[in-house]
Design an enzyme around this catalytic site. Sequence first.
Site, short mmCIF file in Angstrom:
data_model
loop_
_atom_site.label_atom_id
_atom_site.label_comp_id
_atom_site.label_asym_id
_atom_site.label_seq_id
_atom_site.Cartn_x
_atom_site.Cartn_y
_atom_site.Cartn_z
N ARG A 1 76.85 47.42 40.94
CA ARG A 1 76.40 47.75 39.63
C ARG A 1 76.19 49.22 40.04
O ARG A 1 75.16 49.89 39.40
CB ARG A 1 74.60 47.16 39.80
CG ARG A 1 74.88 45.69 39.30
CD ARG A 1 73.35 45.33 39.39
NE ARG A 1 73.52 43.95 38.88
CZ ARG A 1 72.50 42.99 39.22
NH1 ARG A 1 71.42 43.58 39.81
NH2 ARG A 1 72.44 41.71 38.90
N ARG B 1 72.83 51.72 34.52
CA ARG B 1 71.35 51.23 34.72
C ARG B 1 70.64 52.61 35.75
O ARG B 1 69.69 53.13 35.01
CB ARG B 1 71.31 50.05 35.79
CG ARG B 1 72.18 49.01 35.22
CD ARG B 1 71.41 47.66 35.57
NE ARG B 1 71.14 47.59 36.94
CZ ARG B 1 70.36 46.32 37.35
NH1 ARG B 1 69.93 45.37 36.50
NH2 ARG B 1 70.02 46.11 38.64
N ARG C 1 74.15 54.25 26.55
CA ARG C 1 73.64 52.85 26.01
C ARG C 1 72.87 52.81 24.60
O ARG C 1 73.08 52.08 24.00
CB ARG C 1 72.77 52.17 27.18
CG ARG C 1 71.94 50.88 26.90
CD ARG C 1 73.11 49.90 26.48
NE ARG C 1 72.42 48.51 26.52
CZ ARG C 1 72.08 48.29 25.04
NH1 ARG C 1 72.62 49.04 23.91
NH2 ARG C 1 71.71 46.85 25.09
N ASP D 1 80.52 42.12 32.20
CA ASP D 1 79.24 41.43 32.33
C ASP D 1 79.82 39.99 32.64
O ASP D 1 80.92 39.71 32.09
CB ASP D 1 78.18 41.37 31.42
CG ASP D 1 77.06 40.57 31.53
OD1 ASP D 1 76.09 41.23 32.44
OD2 ASP D 1 76.84 39.48 31.57
N TYR E 1 73.82 29.76 33.87
CA TYR E 1 73.39 30.36 32.82
C TYR E 1 73.69 29.64 31.42
O TYR E 1 73.01 29.46 30.50
CB TYR E 1 73.95 31.77 32.45
CG TYR E 1 73.52 32.74 33.44
CD1 TYR E 1 72.43 33.46 33.36
CD2 TYR E 1 74.21 33.26 34.80
CE1 TYR E 1 71.83 34.44 34.31
CE2 TYR E 1 73.75 34.02 35.54
CZ TYR E 1 72.55 34.64 35.45
OH TYR E 1 72.02 35.58 36.24
#
Length: 350
Positions: free
Chosen positions: A26, A30, A39, A76, A151
């Site tokens: 990551r 972020r 973003r 992702d 998920y």
Amino acid sequence: MSETTPRLLRALAGETLDRPPIWLMRQAGRSLPEYRELRTRAADFITFCHNPEMAAEATLQPMRRFPLDAAIVFADILLIPGALGQKVWFEAGEGPRLGELPLVEAMAEQVEASTGRLSAIGETLSLVRAELEPDRALIGFAGGPWTVATYMIEGRSSNREVARAYAYAHPEELDALLAVLVDATARYLVMQAKSGAQALKIFESWAEGLAEDVFERIVIAPHLAIVEKVRAAGVTVPFIGFPRGAGALVENYARTVPVQGVALDTQASAELGQRLQAGGKTIQGALDNLLLREGGSALDARVDQLLAQWSGGPYIFNLGHGVMPDTPIAHIARVVERVTGKPAKAMAAE
């Protein structure tokens, strides 16, 4: 391999280097202010991931800041369910949401088309590879089938109890779903390698809490099948497998799945890593992402300890999980400099 070969690839080929290569899970996004600004230009996260120019910029941002040895494509793990026909979206501040699970038979019919629906990620890799320095490697990735399935079954991030119960109550249905994900994932990774990825990583983020027989069936067997399918397509780039939370079962994983690198989570002991190295695997990871966030002398000491215990064999410095959004940039820079001996670049906007 020559000394001009990216350090990451040399480590994955089994070399013990003067210092380990470093990249951070990551690392793209972020925690970086330039990522947060970028973003805001996308309507939503999925749109961001499917925009090659924006995703390439997010991939390259940490490479401009820090002397990291590898970039990992900004994408992702939940892009595959979307490509197979399940609705996927992200709620601000809450994480991923998925619609009703389609029939497995319907998704199986979408496997071939799913790769084309993910072509933007291939374009991102091509853009990054064209700009990235030749001595810095580019990593492609996908989620492990079991993690992605959790998920898809539960419709959101959770403690995965529903998915684990499903594995016991409906083994045939789960195996059928995993088989579809194996096929789609293998095709996706082949496309990534052909687009410029020089190493491929399988993120099995939710491998914890599984009984040994279940772990072998829903983690080891699908990973083995993915690697075999990718190799059958003529792709030779190295693999890194990451069965996070597997504990002692990671040794069986390392013996069975023909990956070149095994990523270790925070709980991994010095002896475990050394046994994997002795068994012919390159190891990666184990630095606690919470410790990276907190910083200070404890962080320095742990970095030095990891370097001391594993630098005698093939080793890639990394975290045991991903960079947290509120991690101070100065802490990342401090760790990277401690490993590489090179300082981060000063940036105008913080």
